[in-house]
Design a protein around this motif. Sequence first.
Motif, PDB file in Angstrom:
ATOM      1  N   ILE A   1     -30.144  21.827  -6.832  1.00 24.33           N
ATOM      2  CA  ILE A   1     -30.754  20.739  -7.612  1.00 24.33           C
ATOM      3  C   ILE A   1     -30.458  19.425  -6.894  1.00 24.33           C
ATOM      4  N   PRO A   2     -31.494  18.668  -6.550  1.00 18.73           N
ATOM      5  CA  PRO A   2     -31.259  17.416  -5.823  1.00 18.73           C
ATOM      6  C   PRO A   2     -30.561  16.372  -6.711  1.00 18.73           C
ATOM      7  N   PRO A   3     -29.678  15.575  -6.107  1.00 19.22           N
ATOM      8  CA  PRO A   3     -28.968  14.542  -6.874  1.00 19.22           C
ATOM      9  C   PRO A   3     -29.915  13.588  -7.604  1.00 19.22           C
ATOM     10  N   THR A   4     -31.077  13.296  -7.014  1.00 20.57           N
ATOM     11  CA  THR A   4     -32.032  12.389  -7.661  1.00 20.57           C
ATOM     12  C   THR A   4     -32.488  12.944  -9.005  1.00 20.57           C
ATOM     13  N   LEU A   5     -32.721  14.239  -9.055  1.00 19.01           N
ATOM     14  CA  LEU A   5     -33.124  14.879 -10.313  1.00 19.01           C
ATOM     15  C   LEU A   5     -31.992  14.820 -11.336  1.00 19.01           C
ATOM     16  N   LEU A   6     -30.775  14.992 -10.868  1.00 21.64           N
ATOM     17  CA  LEU A   6     -29.617  14.872 -11.773  1.00 21.64           C
ATOM     18  C   LEU A   6     -29.491  13.454 -12.314  1.00 21.64           C
ATOM     19  N   TRP A   7     -29.677  12.441 -11.441  1.00 23.95           N
ATOM     20  CA  TRP A   7     -29.614  11.052 -11.900  1.00 23.95           C
ATOM     21  C   TRP A   7     -30.685  10.790 -12.958  1.00 23.95           C
ATOM     22  N   LEU A   8     -31.873  11.332 -12.756  1.00 24.87           N
ATOM     23  CA  LEU A   8     -32.959  11.159 -13.724  1.00 24.87           C
ATOM     24  C   LEU A   8     -32.588  11.800 -15.059  1.00 24.87           C
ATOM     25  N   GLY A   9     -32.088  13.026 -14.998  1.00 25.58           N
ATOM     26  CA  GLY A   9     -31.678  13.717 -16.218  1.00 25.58           C
ATOM     27  C   GLY A   9     -30.551  13.007 -16.945  1.00 25.58           C
ATOM     28  N   ILE A  10     -29.578  12.517 -16.197  1.00 22.24           N
ATOM     29  CA  ILE A  10     -28.454  11.786 -16.792  1.00 22.24           C
ATOM     30  C   ILE A  10     -28.954  10.512 -17.466  1.00 22.24           C
ATOM     31  N   SER A  11     -29.880   9.823 -16.826  1.00 22.65           N
ATOM     32  CA  SER A  11     -30.423   8.577 -17.402  1.00 22.65           C
ATOM     33  C   SER A  11     -31.185   8.855 -18.689  1.00 22.65           C
TER      34      SER A  11
ATOM     35  N   ALA B   1     -23.191  17.544  -6.407  1.00 16.82           N
ATOM     36  CA  ALA B   1     -24.381  18.278  -5.947  1.00 16.82           C
ATOM     37  C   ALA B   1     -24.686  17.970  -4.496  1.00 16.82           C
ATOM     38  N   GLU B   2     -24.477  16.723  -4.118  1.00 16.80           N
ATOM     39  CA  GLU B   2     -24.740  16.342  -2.731  1.00 16.80           C
ATOM     40  C   GLU B   2     -23.715  16.963  -1.782  1.00 16.80           C
ATOM     41  N   VAL B   3     -22.456  16.909  -2.155  1.00 15.95           N
ATOM     42  CA  VAL B   3     -21.388  17.437  -1.296  1.00 15.95           C
ATOM     43  C   VAL B   3     -21.487  18.951  -1.151  1.00 15.95           C
ATOM     44  N   THR B   4     -21.872  19.635  -2.212  1.00 17.94           N
ATOM     45  CA  THR B   4     -21.918  21.104  -2.179  1.00 17.94           C
ATOM     46  C   THR B   4     -23.286  21.648  -1.789  1.00 17.94           C
ATOM     47  N   ASN B   5     -24.221  20.752  -1.478  1.00 13.67           N
ATOM     48  CA  ASN B   5     -25.588  21.174  -1.137  1.00 13.67           C
ATOM     49  C   ASN B   5     -26.187  22.056  -2.234  1.00 13.67           C
ATOM     50  N   ALA B   6     -26.023  21.632  -3.472  1.00 11.60           N
ATOM     51  CA  ALA B   6     -26.540  22.376  -4.621  1.00 11.60           C
ATOM     52  C   ALA B   6     -28.067  22.419  -4.572  1.00 11.60           C
TER      53      ALA B   6
END
Length: 188
Positions: A45-55, A38-43
């Motif tokens: 959805i922010p990576p922080t939100l993905l980390w939260l969801g994954i956790s 997500a960070e590399v592709t400028n998606a």
Amino acid sequence: MTANSDNTSPAIFRLSPLIRITLLSLYVALTIPLPFLAEVTNAPIPPTLLWLGISIGLVGLYAVLTECVILDDQGIQVTYPNWVPRFFRKGWSLPWSEVKQLKPRTTGQGGLVYYFLSQDGKAYLLPMRVAGFARMVKLVQEKTGIDTSDVYPLAQPWMYLILLLFTVILLLIDAWIIAISLTQGNLS
């Protein structure tokens, strides 16, 4: 794994460690690359939100994998630790005197699962992914008088070993993808 082998102690069966490790590893392998990508592709959805969801997902999966089956002289019980919210995984118990029969049902994928049918017609899924499944089924037969000679686990251990092998390969690919994404992030 069971408690003492005498009849007064309950027999306790936990989810097979092979199944638990395989499913947790597969979850990690499928989700960990997402924030980096997500960070590399400028998606959007922010990576922080993905980390939260994954956790949150990892905690939820772990909660499901803490299932414990207890058999004693009174009945069978499926429980979860106190930290698992009851709305998420409630568990159940069924006295032996209420067990009417053990009924097989075909799954959508062609497998076979078994349900305890109670005297009042309710169905309770027989836990099939516990370590010591054969011993658990033998105890069910002793307590209920129901023939369980044809009851086998839904998936054999070799199936989970193959899935674990492919998961390890996927984790190696993940490491490669993450390394590339970190390199890409440093170049831009």
